[in-house]
Design an enzyme around this catalytic site. Sequence first.
Site, PDB file in Angstrom:
ATOM      1  N   THR A  63      27.490   1.385  10.329  1.00 14.72           N
ATOM      2  CA  THR A  63      26.148   0.815  10.356  1.00 14.72           C
ATOM      3  C   THR A  63      25.109   1.692   9.664  1.00 14.72           C
ATOM      4  O   THR A  63      25.193   2.934   9.718  1.00 14.72           O
ATOM      5  CB  THR A  63      25.702   0.605  11.826  1.00 14.72           C
ATOM      6  OG1 THR A  63      24.298   0.333  11.841  1.00 14.72           O
ATOM      7  CG2 THR A  63      25.967   1.816  12.697  1.00 14.72           C
ATOM      8  N   GLU A  99      22.333   2.122  10.822  1.00 12.64           N
ATOM      9  CA  GLU A  99      21.645   2.836  11.900  1.00 12.64           C
ATOM     10  C   GLU A  99      21.984   4.328  11.896  1.00 12.64           C
ATOM     11  O   GLU A  99      21.238   5.151  12.427  1.00 12.64           O
ATOM     12  CB  GLU A  99      22.061   2.254  13.257  1.00 12.64           C
ATOM     13  CG  GLU A  99      21.327   1.002  13.657  1.00 12.64           C
ATOM     14  CD  GLU A  99      19.908   1.266  14.120  1.00 12.64           C
ATOM     15  OE1 GLU A  99      19.702   2.138  14.962  1.00 12.64           O
ATOM     16  OE2 GLU A  99      19.009   0.576  13.614  1.00 12.64           O
ATOM     17  N   TYR A 142      23.209   3.580  20.504  1.00 12.94           N
ATOM     18  CA  TYR A 142      24.090   2.753  19.658  1.00 12.94           C
ATOM     19  C   TYR A 142      24.519   3.540  18.420  1.00 12.94           C
ATOM     20  O   TYR A 142      25.711   3.623  18.087  1.00 12.94           O
ATOM     21  CB  TYR A 142      23.347   1.468  19.255  1.00 12.94           C
ATOM     22  CG  TYR A 142      24.028   0.709  18.141  1.00 12.94           C
ATOM     23  CD1 TYR A 142      25.066  -0.174  18.412  1.00 12.94           C
ATOM     24  CD2 TYR A 142      23.648   0.895  16.808  1.00 12.94           C
ATOM     25  CE1 TYR A 142      25.718  -0.850  17.387  1.00 12.94           C
ATOM     26  CE2 TYR A 142      24.286   0.231  15.781  1.00 12.94           C
ATOM     27  CZ  TYR A 142      25.319  -0.655  16.075  1.00 12.94           C
ATOM     28  OH  TYR A 142      25.958  -1.308  15.058  1.00 12.94           O
ATOM     29  N   LYS A 200      28.241   4.960  17.195  1.00 11.94           N
ATOM     30  CA  LYS A 200      28.833   4.576  15.909  1.00 11.94           C
ATOM     31  C   LYS A 200      29.115   5.804  15.029  1.00 11.94           C
ATOM     32  O   LYS A 200      30.000   5.780  14.185  1.00 11.94           O
ATOM     33  CB  LYS A 200      27.905   3.595  15.186  1.00 11.94           C
ATOM     34  CG  LYS A 200      27.925   2.186  15.768  1.00 11.94           C
ATOM     35  CD  LYS A 200      29.220   1.469  15.387  1.00 11.94           C
ATOM     36  CE  LYS A 200      29.214   0.012  15.800  1.00 11.94           C
ATOM     37  NZ  LYS A 200      30.412  -0.720  15.355  1.00 11.94           N
TER      38      LYS A 200
HETATM   39  N1  GDD Z   1      15.733  -7.556  18.330  1.00 12.31           N
HETATM   40  C1  GDD Z   1      14.409  -7.517  18.146  1.00 12.31           C
HETATM   41  N2  GDD Z   1      13.593  -8.315  18.893  1.00 12.31           N
HETATM   42  N3  GDD Z   1      13.938  -6.682  17.201  1.00 12.31           N
HETATM   43  C2  GDD Z   1      12.608  -6.663  16.984  1.00 12.31           C
HETATM   44  C3  GDD Z   1      11.712  -7.469  17.702  1.00 12.31           C
HETATM   45  C4  GDD Z   1      12.233  -8.331  18.718  1.00 12.31           C
HETATM   46  O1  GDD Z   1      11.515  -9.056  19.395  1.00 12.31           O
HETATM   47  N4  GDD Z   1      10.475  -7.237  17.233  1.00 12.31           N
HETATM   48  C5  GDD Z   1      10.576  -6.308  16.281  1.00 12.31           C
HETATM   49  N5  GDD Z   1      11.861  -5.953  16.117  1.00 12.31           N
HETATM   50  C6  GDD Z   1      12.362  -4.918  15.185  1.00 12.31           C
HETATM   51  C7  GDD Z   1      13.267  -3.891  15.853  1.00 12.31           C
HETATM   52  O2  GDD Z   1      12.458  -2.929  16.546  1.00 12.31           O
HETATM   53  C8  GDD Z   1      13.982  -3.337  14.623  1.00 12.31           C
HETATM   54  O3  GDD Z   1      13.175  -2.367  13.985  1.00 12.31           O
HETATM   55  C9  GDD Z   1      14.104  -4.552  13.698  1.00 12.31           C
HETATM   56  O4  GDD Z   1      13.215  -5.551  14.220  1.00 12.31           O
HETATM   57  C10 GDD Z   1      15.507  -5.133  13.621  1.00 12.31           C
HETATM   58  O5  GDD Z   1      16.005  -5.292  14.927  1.00 12.31           O
HETATM   59  P1  GDD Z   1      17.364  -6.090  15.207  1.00 12.31           P
HETATM   60  O6  GDD Z   1      17.352  -7.429  14.593  1.00 12.31           O
HETATM   61  O7  GDD Z   1      17.613  -6.017  16.667  1.00 12.31           O
HETATM   62  O8  GDD Z   1      18.458  -5.265  14.368  1.00 12.31           O
HETATM   63  P2  GDD Z   1      18.726  -3.696  14.241  1.00 12.31           P
HETATM   64  O9  GDD Z   1      18.267  -3.279  12.861  1.00 12.31           O
HETATM   65  O10 GDD Z   1      18.202  -2.944  15.383  1.00 12.31           O
HETATM   66  O11 GDD Z   1      20.313  -3.615  14.297  1.00 12.31           O
HETATM   67  C11 GDD Z   1      21.157  -4.539  13.610  1.00 12.31           C
HETATM   68  O12 GDD Z   1      21.513  -4.010  12.345  1.00 12.31           O
HETATM   69  C12 GDD Z   1      22.315  -2.832  12.381  1.00 12.31           C
HETATM   70  C13 GDD Z   1      22.603  -2.424  10.932  1.00 12.31           C
HETATM   71  O13 GDD Z   1      21.488  -1.801  10.398  1.00 12.31           O
HETATM   72  C14 GDD Z   1      22.388  -4.774  14.479  1.00 12.31           C
HETATM   73  O14 GDD Z   1      23.164  -5.794  13.897  1.00 12.31           O
HETATM   74  C15 GDD Z   1      23.240  -3.532  14.576  1.00 12.31           C
HETATM   75  O15 GDD Z   1      24.431  -3.839  15.298  1.00 12.31           O
HETATM   76  C16 GDD Z   1      23.592  -3.096  13.159  1.00 12.31           C
HETATM   77  O16 GDD Z   1      24.398  -1.944  13.201  1.00 12.31           O
END
Ligand code: GDD
Length: 323
Positions: A126, A128, A150, A154
């Site tokens: 990832t 991340e 997380y 990973k």
């Molecule tokens: N989930 C969520 N919900 N995220 C929010 C929100 C909300 O209401 N508002 C803002 N965000 C912001 C989070 O703080 C983060 O910075 C961004 O939106 C993306 O959040 P997510 O969609 O939850 O994805 P992620 O980037 O944290 O993680 C995903 O991508 C990774 C790869 O970069 C996941 O799929 C991970 O499993 C994956 O490894």
Amino acid sequence: MKKIAFVLGMTGQDGPYLSKFLLEKDYTVYGLVKRYSNPNLANLKFLGIENDVELVTGDITDDNCLNHLIKSIKPDEYYNLAAQSFVGASWDLNKTTSEINALGALNSLNAIKLHNPNTRYYQAGTSELFGNSGNDMQDEDTPFQPRSPYAVSKLYAHWMTINFRESFSIHASNGILFNHESPIRGKEFVTRKITDGVAQIKCGLSDKIILGNLDAKRDWGFAGDFVEAMWLMLQQDEPDDYVVSTGTQNSIHDLLNLAFQSVDINDWEKYVETSPAFKRPAELHSLCGNNAKAKRVLGWEPKTSFKELVSMMVEEDIKRYTK
Ligand code: GDD
């Protein structure tokens, strides 16, 4: 002889897309599902493959179970997509996240080493891992600075994959995937939360979307494109690690603009609120992947633009509410 693939994470987003891709390449596909009286096969059904994959019951945290399954299935390729994949939940669930993401990878690699060392292994890594790297773009040489439980879990899986490759000559590769989304993305992730919320607003079922940090920037691609890169990694003579991304960055504001525009709503600000409940103890502000190595070595390219991705997701969510 048909090739055999074993896919872990079969009820999530990537497992079904990868399985569909492999079935089209004439693989026999086994998929691991946890034991529930009613396993959730909705994503497999969405892609129309629920009757084409062989589902086996098990759990990545149970090493005996994996040993037994590797011995009996003898897969040519093993795709470890099983994860507690929601970053936001990983602070409260830090032990569960570590057991599944870190020790699950170790269990998988040990089972392969002991019972079928010719199995090729894909580890779902990832972006991340990079944390707030300070670089405009991240590639395979960017130092890791994980900022969530997380990401830490990973990181363990990433290095253990490399360790088995170097120590035991296992064909084990890490895909360092940037965010990848689709109409079957879980609604806890920000893309689907927004496209589902927009669909509900358009259909008169809601009048608000409540989000966390609107300033975050990500490199969002289509999961259906990204699974091809996973497969390509296991077709190489030598295992290696690859960044898989689109190379373009968008903000949550851009995502909101496109999602609302796709249903002809231009004043989206009045439908969006923020709440600290959706903010994280440590945020990751900006990610954008340099995919030059995947392009050069694997011949892989993303095909779906961010705009097409967002429109596809909103369209499918609207269909769900208007059926
Ligand atoms: N989930 C969520 N919900 N995220 C929010 C929100 C909300 O209401 N508002 C803002 N965000 C912001 C989070 O703080 C983060 O910075 C961004 O939106 C993306 O959040 P997510 O969609 O939850 O994805 P992620 O980037 O944290 O993680 C995903 O991508 C990774 C790869 O970069 C996941 O799929 C991970 O499993 C994956 O490894």
